[in-house]
Design a protein around this motif. Structure first.
Motif, PDB file in Angstrom:
ATOM      1  N   LYS A   1       0.837  -1.195   0.000  1.00  0.00           N
ATOM      2  CA  LYS A   1       0.000   0.000   0.000  1.00  0.00           C
ATOM      3  C   LYS A   1       0.878   1.254   0.000  1.00  0.00           C
ATOM      4  N   LYS A   2       0.505   2.202  -0.839  1.00  0.00           N
ATOM      5  CA  LYS A   2       1.237   3.455  -0.944  1.00  0.00           C
ATOM      6  C   LYS A   2       0.468   4.566  -0.237  1.00  0.00           C
ATOM      7  N   VAL A   3       1.226   5.458   0.388  1.00  0.00           N
ATOM      8  CA  VAL A   3       0.656   6.601   1.094  1.00  0.00           C
ATOM      9  C   VAL A   3       1.194   7.868   0.438  1.00  0.00           C
ATOM     10  N   LEU A   4       0.317   8.625  -0.205  1.00  0.00           N
ATOM     11  CA  LEU A   4       0.705   9.877  -0.843  1.00  0.00           C
ATOM     12  C   LEU A   4       0.530  11.017   0.144  1.00  0.00           C
ATOM     13  N   ILE A   5       1.612  11.761   0.377  1.00  0.00           N
ATOM     14  CA  ILE A   5       1.555  12.952   1.228  1.00  0.00           C
ATOM     15  C   ILE A   5       2.171  14.088   0.426  1.00  0.00           C
ATOM     16  N   ASP A   6       1.324  15.029  -0.029  1.00  0.00           N
ATOM     17  CA  ASP A   6       1.800  15.988  -1.027  1.00  0.00           C
ATOM     18  C   ASP A   6       0.915  17.224  -1.071  1.00  0.00           C
ATOM     19  N   HIS A   7       1.440  18.306  -1.659  1.00  0.00           N
ATOM     20  CA  HIS A   7       0.682  19.553  -1.782  1.00  0.00           C
ATOM     21  C   HIS A   7       0.712  20.107  -3.200  1.00  0.00           C
ATOM     22  N   HIS A   8       1.082  19.296  -4.190  1.00  0.00           N
ATOM     23  CA  HIS A   8       1.088  19.751  -5.580  1.00  0.00           C
ATOM     24  C   HIS A   8      -0.270  19.491  -6.241  1.00  0.00           C
ATOM     25  N   LEU A   9      -0.519  20.211  -7.318  1.00  0.00           N
ATOM     26  CA  LEU A   9      -1.787  20.089  -8.027  1.00  0.00           C
ATOM     27  C   LEU A   9      -1.923  18.740  -8.733  1.00  0.00           C
ATOM     28  N   ASN A  10      -3.164  18.313  -8.906  1.00  0.00           N
ATOM     29  CA  ASN A  10      -3.545  17.205  -9.781  1.00  0.00           C
ATOM     30  C   ASN A  10      -2.755  15.916  -9.541  1.00  0.00           C
ATOM     31  N   PRO A  11      -2.860  15.331  -8.347  1.00  0.00           N
ATOM     32  CA  PRO A  11      -2.141  14.073  -8.095  1.00  0.00           C
ATOM     33  C   PRO A  11      -2.719  12.919  -8.906  1.00  0.00           C
ATOM     34  N   LYS A  12      -1.844  12.050  -9.388  1.00  0.00           N
ATOM     35  CA  LYS A  12      -2.287  10.830 -10.054  1.00  0.00           C
ATOM     36  C   LYS A  12      -2.826   9.861  -9.002  1.00  0.00           C
ATOM     37  N   GLN A  13      -3.743   9.017  -9.415  1.00  0.00           N
ATOM     38  CA  GLN A  13      -4.392   8.102  -8.484  1.00  0.00           C
ATOM     39  C   GLN A  13      -3.615   6.787  -8.428  1.00  0.00           C
ATOM     40  N   PHE A  14      -2.657   6.702  -7.511  1.00  0.00           N
ATOM     41  CA  PHE A  14      -1.875   5.480  -7.389  1.00  0.00           C
ATOM     42  C   PHE A  14      -1.765   5.007  -5.942  1.00  0.00           C
TER      43      PHE A  14
END
Length: 319
Positions: A111-124
């Motif tokens: 399982k991946k955990v995305l922690i980010d503040h950039h626009l338009n994240p890809k759904q992964f």
């Protein structure tokens, strides 16, 4: 608010990997090391992996000696990724931002955990902490750690997170700086860490070559476009040899454009062997990210973005 399912997942995990984008800046590395140091205090086991080498101006951060570098050590580091039970993806919105690590991250079934503040994240990712309103990923890590255990902060963790907050807000002068930013800093300062040392280690470590590079570019490789309230600076391939440029040596050069009276848009072109890398900075309501995406295959934040060009430096500047 932090998703309680994410909290439960972190509490149950053991073997993890934390990674970030290529050419990591203070926010990417500070966020990763802050999270890693905190997870270690929670008796979790894992690794921080950088896609490529890290600029020397960040080599003083706590935990830096534990970071694995993928570039040049692909086989061994790929095995670490394959065996991870969770992958934290910090400060990027698309796995292709990790360069040569992309394929092994895509193949990893953890399982991946995305922690980010950039626009338009890809759904992964299975879990997302994504907020374009925060000025730095480090603030999201602060939120996460506060939800996990508000007593977990110590001087090393605070130093790492402060580095991310300070660098991505331009020492707190960018419009993205929020009241929450300063409240987080107040909590971090309660640990007793020395915030002045962070500024000194980031900004007061110029080599003579780097100082001369900045002076040379500002004097000889600078052009004003007053009709567009724009200033540009460029770094040539020859400069890399003449000034013995190391990773991180051009950090901050783009900001000198905006120090000029009346300038609202600043650009830095850096010529290397494969492409021209471009940094964009703007003031007020000019969208640097849209300019980057529309014309230079890039993107980023409203007032700070990046792009690239695969034609010559001269043609890129002309464009």
């Amino acid at each position: 608010m932090v998703d309680q399912k994410l909290i439960s997942f972190i509490e149950s995990l053991d073997n993890y990997v934390i990674t970030f984008h290529q050419n990591p800046d203070g926010d990417a590395l500070g966020s990763a090391l802050g999270l890693h140091l905190a997870l270690k205090k929670l008796q979790k086991h894992g690794h921080v992996i950088s896609p490529n080498s890290i600029g020397e101006y960040l080599h003083w951060l706590s935990g830096i000696d534990e970071v694995l570098v993928h570039e040049g050590n692909e086989k061994a580091v790929n095995e670490v990724v394959k065996n991870a039970g969770a992958v934290f993806c910090l400060d990027f919105n698309d796995l292709n931002r990790t360069g040569t690590m992309e394929n092994v991250l895509v193949a990893n079934q953890a399982k991946k955990v995305l922690i980010d503040h950039h626009l338009n994240p890809k759904q992964f990712a299975a879990f997302e902490m994504h907020d374009i309103e925060v000025p730095a990923t480090a603030l999201l890590i602060f939120r996460l750690l506060s939800a996990l255990d508000n007593t977990i902060f110590d001087q090393d963790i605070a130093t790492c997170l402060y580095t991310g907050l300070m660098t991505d807000t331009g020492s707190f002068r960018f419009p993205s700086t929020t009241p929450e930013t300063h409240l987080a800093i107040a909590r971090l300062m309660q640990t007793g860490f020395n915030h002045s040392v962070v500024h000194e280690n980031i900004f007061d470590t110029f080599t003579v070559n780097r100082l001369h590079l900045f002076g040379h570019c500002i004097k000889n490789q600078h052009e004003l476009l007053p009709e567009y309230n724009t200033s540009i600076i460029w770094v040539t391939r020859e400069n890399h040899t003449t000034f013995d440029i190391k990773k991180g040596d051009t950090e901050g050069l783009v900001n000198y454009n905006l120090s000029l009276q009346g300038i609202k848009f600043g650009v830095l072109f850096i010529e290397d062997e494969e492409m021209v890398k471009i940094s964009f900075r703007s003031k007020g309501d000019f969208p640097a990210n849209l300019f980057a995406s529309n014309y230079f295959q890039g993107g980023g934040h409203f007032n700070a973005a990046g792009g690239r060009s695969f034609v010559s430096l001269e043609k890129t500047i002309r464009k």
